[in-house]
Design a protein around this motif. Structure first.
Motif, PDB file in Angstrom:
ATOM      1  N   TRP A  45       0.820  -1.200   0.000  1.00  0.00           N
ATOM      2  CA  TRP A  45       0.000   0.000   0.000  1.00  0.00           C
ATOM      3  C   TRP A  45       0.857   1.254   0.000  1.00  0.00           C
ATOM      4  O   TRP A  45       1.858   1.322   0.687  1.00  0.00           O
ATOM      5  CB  TRP A  45      -0.862   0.069   1.264  1.00  0.00           C
ATOM      6  CG  TRP A  45      -1.623  -1.150   1.611  1.00  0.00           C
ATOM      7  CD1 TRP A  45      -1.145  -2.335   2.043  1.00  0.00           C
ATOM      8  CD2 TRP A  45      -3.040  -1.283   1.583  1.00  0.00           C
ATOM      9  NE1 TRP A  45      -2.152  -3.214   2.279  1.00  0.00           N
ATOM     10  CE2 TRP A  45      -3.332  -2.596   2.026  1.00  0.00           C
ATOM     11  CE3 TRP A  45      -4.087  -0.432   1.244  1.00  0.00           C
ATOM     12  CZ2 TRP A  45      -4.631  -3.069   2.123  1.00  0.00           C
ATOM     13  CZ3 TRP A  45      -5.370  -0.902   1.346  1.00  0.00           C
ATOM     14  CH2 TRP A  45      -5.638  -2.205   1.767  1.00  0.00           C
ATOM     15  N   THR A  47       0.170   5.802  -0.544  1.00  0.00           N
ATOM     16  CA  THR A  47      -0.657   6.920  -0.951  1.00  0.00           C
ATOM     17  C   THR A  47       0.005   7.619  -2.118  1.00  0.00           C
ATOM     18  O   THR A  47       1.181   7.971  -2.032  1.00  0.00           O
ATOM     19  CB  THR A  47      -0.845   7.908   0.209  1.00  0.00           C
ATOM     20  OG1 THR A  47      -1.454   7.224   1.287  1.00  0.00           O
ATOM     21  CG2 THR A  47      -1.709   9.080  -0.224  1.00  0.00           C
ATOM     22  N   GLN A 134     -12.888  -1.169   1.299  1.00  0.00           N
ATOM     23  CA  GLN A 134     -13.309  -0.898   2.670  1.00  0.00           C
ATOM     24  C   GLN A 134     -12.310  -0.012   3.391  1.00  0.00           C
ATOM     25  O   GLN A 134     -12.688   0.887   4.153  1.00  0.00           O
ATOM     26  CB  GLN A 134     -13.500  -2.215   3.416  1.00  0.00           C
ATOM     27  CG  GLN A 134     -14.717  -3.007   2.951  1.00  0.00           C
ATOM     28  CD  GLN A 134     -14.755  -4.407   3.515  1.00  0.00           C
ATOM     29  OE1 GLN A 134     -13.747  -4.915   4.022  1.00  0.00           O
ATOM     30  NE2 GLN A 134     -15.904  -5.052   3.431  1.00  0.00           N
ATOM     31  N   TYR A 135     -11.022  -0.241   3.159  1.00  0.00           N
ATOM     32  CA  TYR A 135      -9.999   0.595   3.786  1.00  0.00           C
ATOM     33  C   TYR A 135     -10.110   2.038   3.316  1.00  0.00           C
ATOM     34  O   TYR A 135     -10.082   2.983   4.109  1.00  0.00           O
ATOM     35  CB  TYR A 135      -8.614   0.033   3.459  1.00  0.00           C
ATOM     36  CG  TYR A 135      -7.485   0.908   3.949  1.00  0.00           C
ATOM     37  CD1 TYR A 135      -7.015   0.800   5.254  1.00  0.00           C
ATOM     38  CD2 TYR A 135      -6.895   1.838   3.101  1.00  0.00           C
ATOM     39  CE1 TYR A 135      -5.975   1.620   5.706  1.00  0.00           C
ATOM     40  CE2 TYR A 135      -5.862   2.654   3.540  1.00  0.00           C
ATOM     41  CZ  TYR A 135      -5.401   2.539   4.844  1.00  0.00           C
ATOM     42  OH  TYR A 135      -4.388   3.347   5.287  1.00  0.00           O
ATOM     43  N   VAL A 136     -10.263   2.230   1.995  1.00  0.00           N
ATOM     44  CA  VAL A 136     -10.346   3.580   1.439  1.00  0.00           C
ATOM     45  C   VAL A 136     -11.606   4.279   1.942  1.00  0.00           C
ATOM     46  O   VAL A 136     -11.583   5.460   2.296  1.00  0.00           O
ATOM     47  CB  VAL A 136     -10.322   3.516  -0.096  1.00  0.00           C
ATOM     48  CG1 VAL A 136     -10.645   4.877  -0.702  1.00  0.00           C
ATOM     49  CG2 VAL A 136      -8.969   3.025  -0.579  1.00  0.00           C
ATOM     50  N   ARG A 138     -13.219   3.710   4.704  1.00  0.00           N
ATOM     51  CA  ARG A 138     -13.131   3.958   6.142  1.00  0.00           C
ATOM     52  C   ARG A 138     -12.184   5.094   6.469  1.00  0.00           C
ATOM     53  O   ARG A 138     -12.459   5.921   7.343  1.00  0.00           O
ATOM     54  CB  ARG A 138     -12.685   2.667   6.849  1.00  0.00           C
ATOM     55  CG  ARG A 138     -12.647   2.782   8.376  1.00  0.00           C
ATOM     56  CD  ARG A 138     -12.315   1.456   9.035  1.00  0.00           C
ATOM     57  NE  ARG A 138     -10.957   1.010   8.753  1.00  0.00           N
ATOM     58  CZ  ARG A 138     -10.639   0.034   7.923  1.00  0.00           C
ATOM     59  NH1 ARG A 138     -11.599  -0.610   7.278  1.00  0.00           N
ATOM     60  NH2 ARG A 138      -9.389  -0.309   7.715  1.00  0.00           N
ATOM     61  N   THR A 139     -11.051   5.159   5.775  1.00  0.00           N
ATOM     62  CA  THR A 139     -10.034   6.162   6.096  1.00  0.00           C
ATOM     63  C   THR A 139     -10.126   7.415   5.231  1.00  0.00           C
ATOM     64  O   THR A 139      -9.567   8.451   5.589  1.00  0.00           O
ATOM     65  CB  THR A 139      -8.635   5.552   5.938  1.00  0.00           C
ATOM     66  OG1 THR A 139      -8.426   5.201   4.554  1.00  0.00           O
ATOM     67  CG2 THR A 139      -8.493   4.307   6.804  1.00  0.00           C
ATOM     68  N   GLY A 140     -10.807   7.312   4.081  1.00  0.00           N
ATOM     69  CA  GLY A 140     -10.850   8.441   3.169  1.00  0.00           C
ATOM     70  C   GLY A 140      -9.525   8.695   2.489  1.00  0.00           C
ATOM     71  O   GLY A 140      -9.286   9.787   1.957  1.00  0.00           O
ATOM     72  N   THR A 141      -8.648   7.691   2.466  1.00  0.00           N
ATOM     73  CA  THR A 141      -7.306   7.831   1.908  1.00  0.00           C
ATOM     74  C   THR A 141      -7.192   7.039   0.609  1.00  0.00           C
ATOM     75  O   THR A 141      -7.540   5.851   0.582  1.00  0.00           O
ATOM     76  CB  THR A 141      -6.247   7.310   2.891  1.00  0.00           C
ATOM     77  OG1 THR A 141      -6.389   7.997   4.135  1.00  0.00           O
ATOM     78  CG2 THR A 141      -4.846   7.511   2.351  1.00  0.00           C
ATOM     79  N   GLU A 153      -0.651  -7.143   2.053  1.00  0.00           N
ATOM     80  CA  GLU A 153      -1.950  -6.713   2.551  1.00  0.00           C
ATOM     81  C   GLU A 153      -3.124  -7.284   1.756  1.00  0.00           C
ATOM     82  O   GLU A 153      -4.190  -7.527   2.312  1.00  0.00           O
ATOM     83  CB  GLU A 153      -2.044  -5.180   2.558  1.00  0.00           C
ATOM     84  CG  GLU A 153      -1.186  -4.491   3.603  1.00  0.00           C
ATOM     85  CD  GLU A 153       0.264  -4.337   3.140  1.00  0.00           C
ATOM     86  OE1 GLU A 153       0.577  -4.800   2.026  1.00  0.00           O
ATOM     87  OE2 GLU A 153       1.076  -3.753   3.876  1.00  0.00           O
TER      88      GLU A 153
END
Length: 393
Positions: A45, A47, A134-136, A138-141, A153
């Motif tokens: 992962w 950004t 789901q990760y994106v 939840r975190t908005g990242t 991951e």
């Protein structure tokens, strides 16, 4: 050649750029190559960071393509096509928020297959790497995965195990400070496809995507409300025509409804032929019948003569028990109004044979009617108030 080499580098076509360098060594830029830089990026992962080499023309082209669509289904098709073209993906999935839950609303593939609309919940069998989405969400990242097959991951995600995508990009869509959806992109052929520039481009487009979707939903809701309003008005018009149609012919109904002065209070002097018809001995009949039988008798009688009146284009101005007041010449005047009134009266007398046949079957008495006709000047118009008025003479 140098321009082509530079463009290949910026679009992540590393193998093609290397082939050009091998064939034409002079075009290779001095210093560390782009390839050696991307090789150091972790395959897990990360950004996406701005790369400074973003093609402004590509941003404008993609933004214009998105902003030109108003209808939601067409917009969704254009979105997935634009996302694949802009990012170099061979699959694009658009998820939108519905009351706090993400649903797959559109999908596009490089082979031209597009699926719109879908409406598949993320947790209900969506064909993508749900771990990443789901990760994106939840975190908005935003997240870019250079190689999903080697990423610690996501390599065990059921979708990755089954479909074996290589490059993944997942970008949140925000509007008015709230998560509106998620863009999910895949490239199944090569790792490291979603470069920093491409990731930045998708990030810039996400705001335009949220705005365009809001506009499309607004217009869809507006069109739905307009359609509902139109349907109600049409139903009301049909009802009005049915009500008026009981008392006058269809052409008179049309003339009244289409006239701007149809609802104006007041009257005008004109020459009208007035007909009055009633049942002979009606009071005596009522004394021998129940109230229900009287109503039944009147309905049989009125149903028959109303058809005759409409056929001769008369207007039923009023019904008072067995008495019927009929106009010829109002609201629509015709030169032969007196002649049609006489012809109508004769037909009404003839129709009484059918009325009495029905009365006999119902155990009701036979009836006869008297008819009076007069042609002369009257004042005709709407009498009453704007809330409740009556067209009368």
């Amino acid at each position: 050649l140098r321009d082509a080499h530079d463009v290949y580098r910026r679009w992540g076509a590393v193998a093609k750029a290397d082939a050009l360098e091998a064939e034409f060594p002079d075009i290779a830029p001095s210093g560390p190559s782009h390839h050696s830089t991307t090789a150091t990026i972790s395959s897990t992962w990360h950004t996406p960071m701005g790369g400074g080499g973003l093609d402004l023309a590509s941003v404008l082209k993609a933004s214009q393509a998105i902003s030109t669509e108003v209808g939601l289904p067409n917009l969704l098709r254009r979105l997935v096509a634009t996302l694949m073209e802009s990012a170099g993906a061979d699959r694009a999935v658009l998820l939108l928020d519905r009351a706090g839950e993400l649903y797959v609303e559109a999908e596009g593939r490089a082979d031209g297959a597009q699926f719109v609309p879908l409406g598949v919940p993320l947790d209900g069998g969506a064909n993508l790497a749900t771990t990443v989405v789901q990760y994106v969400a939840r975190t908005g990242t935003p997240v870019v995965i250079d190689d999903a097959l080697t990423s610690a991951e996501v390599s065990r995600d059921p979708h990755v195990l089954d479909q074996k995508p290589r490059s993944l990009l997942c970008q949140p869509i925000f509007g008015a400070g709230h998560l509106r959806g998620v863009v999910y992109l895949e490239n199944s052929l090569a790792p490291g496809v979603f470069t920093a520039q491409r990731s930045e481009l998708i990030g810039l487009l996400s705001g335009q995507i949220a705005t365009s979707i809001d506009h499309a939903r607004f217009y869809a809701n507006l069109e739905e409300r307009v359609a509902e309003r139109t349907a109600r008005l049409e139903a009301q018009n049909r009802f009005i025509r049915r009500v008026f149609g009981r008392y006058m012919s269809d052409d008179i109904v049309d003339a009244v409804l289409e006239s701007e002065q149809a609802m104006a209070l007041g009257g005008e002097r004109r020459t009208v032929t007035v007909m009055f018809a009633d049942i002979r001995g009606f009071t005596a009949h009522c004394e021998r019948l129940t109230a229900e039988q009287v109503v039944q008798m009147l309905n049989v009688y009125l149903s028959s003569i109303m058809g005759v009146v409409r056929r001769w284009q008369g207007t039923v101005e009023n019904i008072i028990a067995d008495g019927v007041l009929i106009l010829f010449g109002a609201p629509v005047w015709r030169e032969d109004d007196p002649d049609r009134a006489v012809a109508c009266a004769i037909d009404m007398q003839r129709a009484m044979d059918g009325v009495n046949a029905q009365n006999a079957d119902l155990g009701l008495p036979g009836l006869s009617i008297g008819i009076g006709i007069h042609t002369g000047d009257v004042v005709v118009g709407n009498i009453g108030t704007m809330e409740r008025a009556k067209y009368s003479v």
